[in-house]
Design a protein around this motif. Structure first.
Motif, PDB file in Angstrom:
ATOM      1  N   THR A  15       0.966  -1.048   0.024  1.00  0.00           N
ATOM      2  CA  THR A  15       0.028   0.029   0.190  1.00  0.00           C
ATOM      3  C   THR A  15       0.754   1.331  -0.019  1.00  0.00           C
ATOM      4  OG1 THR A  15      -0.138  -0.230   2.389  1.00  0.00           O
ATOM      5  CG2 THR A  15      -1.957  -1.092   1.108  1.00  0.00           C
ATOM      6  N   LEU A  16       1.931   1.278   0.910  1.00  0.00           N
ATOM      7  CA  LEU A  16       2.807   2.365   1.051  1.00  0.00           C
ATOM      8  C   LEU A  16       4.019   2.424   0.022  1.00  0.00           C
ATOM      9  CD1 LEU A  16       2.647   3.111   4.534  1.00  0.00           C
ATOM     10  CD2 LEU A  16       1.187   4.056   3.044  1.00  0.00           C
ATOM     11  N   GLY A  17       4.480   1.162  -0.326  1.00  0.00           N
ATOM     12  CA  GLY A  17       5.643   1.083  -1.386  1.00  0.00           C
ATOM     13  C   GLY A  17       6.698   0.557  -0.236  1.00  0.00           C
ATOM     14  N   PRO A  18       7.802  -0.024  -0.910  1.00  0.00           N
ATOM     15  CA  PRO A  18       8.970  -0.660  -0.352  1.00  0.00           C
ATOM     16  C   PRO A  18       9.763   0.238   0.438  1.00  0.00           C
ATOM     17  CG  PRO A  18       9.284  -0.691  -2.609  1.00  0.00           C
ATOM     18  CD  PRO A  18       8.095  -0.337  -2.367  1.00  0.00           C
ATOM     19  N   HIS A  19       9.863   1.536  -0.029  1.00  0.00           N
ATOM     20  CA  HIS A  19      10.815   2.575   0.645  1.00  0.00           C
ATOM     21  C   HIS A  19      10.197   3.707   1.680  1.00  0.00           C
ATOM     22  CE1 HIS A  19      13.736   0.881  -2.184  1.00  0.00           C
ATOM     23  NE2 HIS A  19      13.231   0.990  -3.209  1.00  0.00           N
ATOM     24  N   HIS A  20       8.857   3.438   1.873  1.00  0.00           N
ATOM     25  CA  HIS A  20       8.122   4.389   2.920  1.00  0.00           C
ATOM     26  C   HIS A  20       8.894   4.157   4.252  1.00  0.00           C
ATOM     27  CE1 HIS A  20       4.973   6.221   5.268  1.00  0.00           C
ATOM     28  NE2 HIS A  20       4.760   7.033   4.051  1.00  0.00           N
ATOM     29  N   PRO A  21       8.844   5.138   4.984  1.00  0.00           N
ATOM     30  CA  PRO A  21       9.436   5.224   6.569  1.00  0.00           C
ATOM     31  C   PRO A  21       8.701   4.155   7.023  1.00  0.00           C
ATOM     32  CG  PRO A  21       9.519   7.291   5.699  1.00  0.00           C
ATOM     33  CD  PRO A  21       8.785   6.611   4.791  1.00  0.00           C
ATOM     34  N   ILE A  22       7.291   3.874   7.091  1.00  0.00           N
ATOM     35  CA  ILE A  22       6.867   3.096   8.137  1.00  0.00           C
ATOM     36  C   ILE A  22       7.040   1.655   7.582  1.00  0.00           C
ATOM     37  CG2 ILE A  22       4.419   2.311   8.500  1.00  0.00           C
ATOM     38  CD1 ILE A  22       3.352   5.010   8.501  1.00  0.00           C
ATOM     39  N   THR A  23       6.793   1.406   6.038  1.00  0.00           N
ATOM     40  CA  THR A  23       7.354   0.058   5.711  1.00  0.00           C
ATOM     41  C   THR A  23       8.883  -0.350   6.440  1.00  0.00           C
ATOM     42  OG1 THR A  23       5.985   0.664   3.776  1.00  0.00           O
ATOM     43  CG2 THR A  23       7.541  -1.485   3.829  1.00  0.00           C
ATOM     44  N   THR A  24      10.017   0.554   6.060  1.00  0.00           N
ATOM     45  CA  THR A  24      10.999   0.362   6.456  1.00  0.00           C
ATOM     46  C   THR A  24      11.077   0.054   7.934  1.00  0.00           C
ATOM     47  OG1 THR A  24      11.822   2.081   4.682  1.00  0.00           O
ATOM     48  CG2 THR A  24      13.601   1.342   6.619  1.00  0.00           C
ATOM     49  N   ALA A  25      10.496   0.631   8.763  1.00  0.00           N
ATOM     50  CA  ALA A  25      10.575   0.492  10.437  1.00  0.00           C
ATOM     51  C   ALA A  25       9.878  -0.891  10.563  1.00  0.00           C
ATOM     52  CB  ALA A  25       9.836   1.538  10.908  1.00  0.00           C
ATOM     53  N   ALA A  26       8.993  -1.113   9.741  1.00  0.00           N
ATOM     54  CA  ALA A  26       8.243  -2.566   9.995  1.00  0.00           C
ATOM     55  C   ALA A  26       9.401  -3.609   9.679  1.00  0.00           C
ATOM     56  CB  ALA A  26       7.010  -2.765   9.344  1.00  0.00           C
ATOM     57  N   ARG A  27       9.763  -3.548   8.556  1.00  0.00           N
ATOM     58  CA  ARG A  27      10.856  -4.434   7.955  1.00  0.00           C
ATOM     59  C   ARG A  27      12.004  -4.582   8.653  1.00  0.00           C
ATOM     60  NH1 ARG A  27      12.365  -2.142   3.601  1.00  0.00           N
ATOM     61  NH2 ARG A  27      10.386  -2.683   2.322  1.00  0.00           N
ATOM     62  N   THR A  28      12.642  -3.560   9.444  1.00  0.00           N
ATOM     63  CA  THR A  28      13.624  -3.526  10.098  1.00  0.00           C
ATOM     64  C   THR A  28      13.438  -4.398  11.592  1.00  0.00           C
ATOM     65  OG1 THR A  28      14.397  -1.203   9.410  1.00  0.00           O
ATOM     66  CG2 THR A  28      15.448  -2.079  11.642  1.00  0.00           C
ATOM     67  N   LEU A  29      12.192  -4.056  12.080  1.00  0.00           N
ATOM     68  CA  LEU A  29      11.952  -4.859  13.412  1.00  0.00           C
ATOM     69  C   LEU A  29      11.648  -6.361  13.094  1.00  0.00           C
ATOM     70  CD1 LEU A  29      10.755  -4.708  16.146  1.00  0.00           C
ATOM     71  CD2 LEU A  29       8.703  -4.204  15.329  1.00  0.00           C
ATOM     72  N   LEU A  30      11.162  -6.414  11.582  1.00  0.00           N
ATOM     73  CA  LEU A  30      10.852  -8.108  11.515  1.00  0.00           C
ATOM     74  C   LEU A  30      12.169  -8.426  11.137  1.00  0.00           C
ATOM     75  CD1 LEU A  30       9.158 -10.353  10.574  1.00  0.00           C
ATOM     76  CD2 LEU A  30       9.098  -9.414   8.450  1.00  0.00           C
ATOM     77  N   THR A  31      13.184  -8.012  10.695  1.00  0.00           N
ATOM     78  CA  THR A  31      14.476  -8.541  10.453  1.00  0.00           C
ATOM     79  C   THR A  31      15.347  -8.540  11.948  1.00  0.00           C
ATOM     80  OG1 THR A  31      14.680  -7.313   8.272  1.00  0.00           O
ATOM     81  CG2 THR A  31      16.950  -8.176   9.260  1.00  0.00           C
ATOM     82  N   THR A  32      14.988  -7.696  12.877  1.00  0.00           N
ATOM     83  CA  THR A  32      15.728  -7.850  14.033  1.00  0.00           C
ATOM     84  C   THR A  32      15.074  -9.168  14.964  1.00  0.00           C
ATOM     85  OG1 THR A  32      15.716  -5.424  14.222  1.00  0.00           O
ATOM     86  CG2 THR A  32      15.929  -6.756  16.073  1.00  0.00           C
ATOM     87  N   TRP A  33      13.827  -9.431  14.731  1.00  0.00           N
ATOM     88  CA  TRP A  33      13.422 -10.567  15.472  1.00  0.00           C
ATOM     89  C   TRP A  33      13.830 -11.672  14.706  1.00  0.00           C
ATOM     90  CZ3 TRP A  33       7.482  -8.912  16.124  1.00  0.00           C
ATOM     91  CH2 TRP A  33       7.274  -7.970  17.076  1.00  0.00           C
ATOM     92  N   THR A  34      13.802 -12.040  13.582  1.00  0.00           N
ATOM     93  CA  THR A  34      14.046 -13.218  12.668  1.00  0.00           C
ATOM     94  C   THR A  34      15.646 -13.388  12.954  1.00  0.00           C
ATOM     95  OG1 THR A  34      14.666 -11.976  10.853  1.00  0.00           O
ATOM     96  CG2 THR A  34      12.393 -13.130  11.002  1.00  0.00           C
ATOM     97  N   THR A  35      16.372 -12.476  13.144  1.00  0.00           N
ATOM     98  CA  THR A  35      17.809 -12.753  13.350  1.00  0.00           C
ATOM     99  C   THR A  35      18.377 -12.767  14.898  1.00  0.00           C
ATOM    100  OG1 THR A  35      18.496 -10.444  13.066  1.00  0.00           O
ATOM    101  CG2 THR A  35      18.642 -11.920  11.077  1.00  0.00           C
ATOM    102  N   HIS A  36      17.204 -12.507  15.856  1.00  0.00           N
ATOM    103  CA  HIS A  36      17.782 -12.453  17.254  1.00  0.00           C
ATOM    104  C   HIS A  36      18.045 -13.818  17.902  1.00  0.00           C
ATOM    105  CE1 HIS A  36      17.090 -11.764  21.616  1.00  0.00           C
ATOM    106  NE2 HIS A  36      17.281 -10.294  21.338  1.00  0.00           N
TER     107      HIS A  36
END
Length: 626
Positions: free
Chosen positions: A591-612
């Protein structure tokens, strides 16, 4: 045999890619009518604008929506009006669009308006004789090609934070005095390229005006010309405001089928293009065609055209949409129109709507530039003490707070509050709203006692004026509860949030959006008091209800799912948290695009969880991975 349609200037239009949510550029053509390739994002081409003229509206929202971190310049880029010799217009043209500089007016010549001057050439004209291959109607002297201007050094700008609180930013930093603008693009096309377009447009419109539906081609073209040339939704032509305008222009009732037929007629004659696969930008036209149509529109007809377009966009805009897309881009084009029709009788409701949408979408830098332009234009047209001017200044102050410029926000909000008390009285709704805004900024600066005192006065005034169950009273109490929680009084905040939630549920029902918002705040209070079970149960109910009532892609629904995923993760429910946040990230990307700040924040949090490390150990021991 059926005669072929008369070709129009729109045959050379460059339609935007269908996947773009916002336009990146306005297509520009050269002397031969061929389209230029747009400059790369962040490049600097062409002359700079004249800072002495009216400030331009913001132009960074498109770049923010695509996730590009373009540095706003400190100077506006106004754009004088391109006029035609046979159809002069007394209004200046709207400010420059992204990647497009502002030309300077030049004296008119005998053969028509002179070309806008570009940078002075630094090399002599070529000595080769071009008269053999030149049209005999033009001068035999070769035209020197101007050398490109040196690229100005970009000014460093601190990125706006994604939250209201910015602990790493200096609270005294003042924002840019002018709206941020995109880097300049290639020069505007010369007038010798615009004149053939105007002539071809006139011929095409003379033929189209006589076709069925008779008399609708010209008013439909004038309406499309004041919108964003990159495109607007096809559903706009079914709105009641458009039908009323077309009916008033023809003197008869116009229905939806006739309005759509008029758009198809313009498409058949090549004046505009209709591509339904482009979605929200299905109807678009070439910028030169739009400029020629605006120049040919009589001055007396421009207010009706602008009001019809603005009313139609407002009808089409969802009531609770936090996205800035094609409707926001069309709103910016309407706001930049030199005619004061949308300002003379008070600011049209559509114009601040786009500013609030930018703030809700987290595009704070673009919002600051947009609110700066609106405030300057309102002060110019309505005066500095008009209530709409004060409201726009209050919106600018809120954007300063969201962007982290708290000291500048305090100064502006205190000035707005003093003006409103002086003009309307201390207990007027506008004055109470100004107090609440100032209290929020005090809290951002850790001035808790002053902020809480102001909010208590506002809450008491609303309850005395409107009653305990009025929405304004409940909103004031919610602000007071949030301030109590911020000041380190969570028990008092929980008690007040529980009272607000019960009142909403009793008056509006369990699934009303206001009740769900109060429930989300109550869940946050439970969580702050270390009551995770109650908080998770309430957040699950809110997420399910918002998905059912608002839809799975609504920003509030996605926020609820994100908070629920965080709660799951903190309680060791890792698989549920990762699954839920993955769905949220995919929806934001779509809906917002892959580079939107909200999308980037959600993807960063997901990456942190999956690599924790805890996540990796859990995956090895999980029964589903055994």
């Amino acid at each position: 045999m059926k005669p072929a349609p008369v070709p129009g200037p729109g045959r050379k239009s460059v339609p935007p890619p269908a996947h773009h949510a916002l336009p990146d550029y306005e297509p520009v053509v050269d002397d031969a009518g061929l389209p230029h390739r747009p400059p790369e994002p962040g490049s600097h081409h062409g002359p700079a604008g004249d800072p002495a003229t009216r400030p331009a509206p913001f132009t960074q929202a498109r770049d923010h929506a695509h996730g590009r971190n373009t540095a706003p310049t400190r100077e506006p880029t106004p754009c004088p009006a391109p006029t035609l010799a046979d159809n002069p217009t007394p209004h200046p043209a709207p400010p420059a669009r992204p990647h497009e500089p502002a030309p300077h007016p030049a004296p008119a010549s005998a053969s028509g308006p002179a070309d806008p001057p570009g940078p002075q050439p630094t090399t002599p004209a070529p000595t080769r004789d071009h008269t053999q291959s030149r049209d005999t109607t033009q001068s035999a002297e070769p035209v020197p090609h101007p050398a490109p201007a040196p690229a100005p050094a970009p000014q460093p700008v601190t990125p706006a934070p994604a939250r209201d609180h910015a602990p790493d930013r200096d609270a005294g930093a003042a924002p840019a005095p002018h709206p941020p603008t995109a880097p300049a693009g290639p020069p505007l096309p010369p007038s010798r390229a615009a004149r053939p377009v105007a002539i071809a447009l006139r011929l095409a419109m003379e033929a189209a005006q006589e076709c069925d539906p008779v008399g609708l081609a010209v008013p439909a073209l004038r309406l499309a010309a004041v919108l964003d040339p990159v495109g607007h939704p096809a559903e706009l032509w079914t709105r009641a405001a458009v039908l009323r305008y077309l009916g008033a222009a023809t003197g008869s009732r116009v229905d939806t089928a006739q309005a759509r037929a008029a758009v198809r007629l313009l498409h058949r004659y090549g004046i505009l293009a209709v591509e339904h696969r482009a979605g929200a930008r299905a109807v678009h036209m070439h910028p030169l065609t739009a400029r020629a149509a605006r120049a040919a529109t009589p001055e007396a007809d421009r207010p009706a055209v602008l009001h019809a377009a603005a009313d139609a966009v407002l009808e089409l805009w969802p009531p609770a949409s936090g996205r800035y897309g094609a409707l926001g881009a069309n709103t910016a084009v309407l706001a930049a129109h030199p005619c004061d029709a949308l300002w003379s009788r008070g600011v049209h409701r559509l114009l601040p709507r786009a500013g609030h949408s930018l703030l809700e979408a987290g595009l704070h830098t673009a919002a600051i530039g947009y609110w700066q332009y609106l405030g300057a234009r309102a002060e110019e047209v309505l005066g500095p003490e008009h209530h709409d001017t004060l409201a726009l200044r209050a919106g600018l102050a809120v954007s300063y707070s969201r962007g982290g410029f708290h000291a500048a926000a305090v100064d502006l909000k205190e000035q707005v509050l003093a003006d409103r008390i002086r003009l309307f009285g201390p207990d007027a709704p506008h004055s109470l709203a100004a107090r609440a805004d100032l209290a929020a900024t005090y809290l951002d600066l850790n001035r808790f006692s002053e902020g809480i005192a102001l909010l208590e006065d506002v809450s008491a005034a609303h309850e005395q004026t409107h009653g305990p169950g009025h929405p304004r009273t409940l909103d004031a109490q919610a602000d007071l509860a949030a301030s109590l929680a911020t000041a380190g009084r969570p028990e008092d905040a929980l008690a007040l949030e529980q009272e607000i939630h019960d009142t909403h549920e009793q008056l509006r029902g369990r699934d009303h959006p206001d009740t769900l918002a109060a429930a989300a705040r109550l869940a946050a209070s439970y969580w702050s008091l270390d009551r995770p079970a109650a908080a998770i149960a309430l957040r699950e109910r809110v997420a399910a209800a918002r998905t059912r009532v608002l839809g799975p892609e609504h920003p509030d629904t996605l926020d609820s799912h994100t908070e629920l995923a965080r709660s799951y993760w903190s309680q060791g429910r890792h698989q549920e948290a990762v699954t839920l946040l993955t769905d949220v990230t995919d929806t934001h990307t779509r809906t917002l695009g892959p580079h939107h700040p909200i999308t980037t924040a959600a993807r960063t949090l997901l990456t942190t969880w999956t690599t924790h490390p805890r996540r990796r150990r859990w995956r090895k021991s999980s029964p589903t991975n055994a």
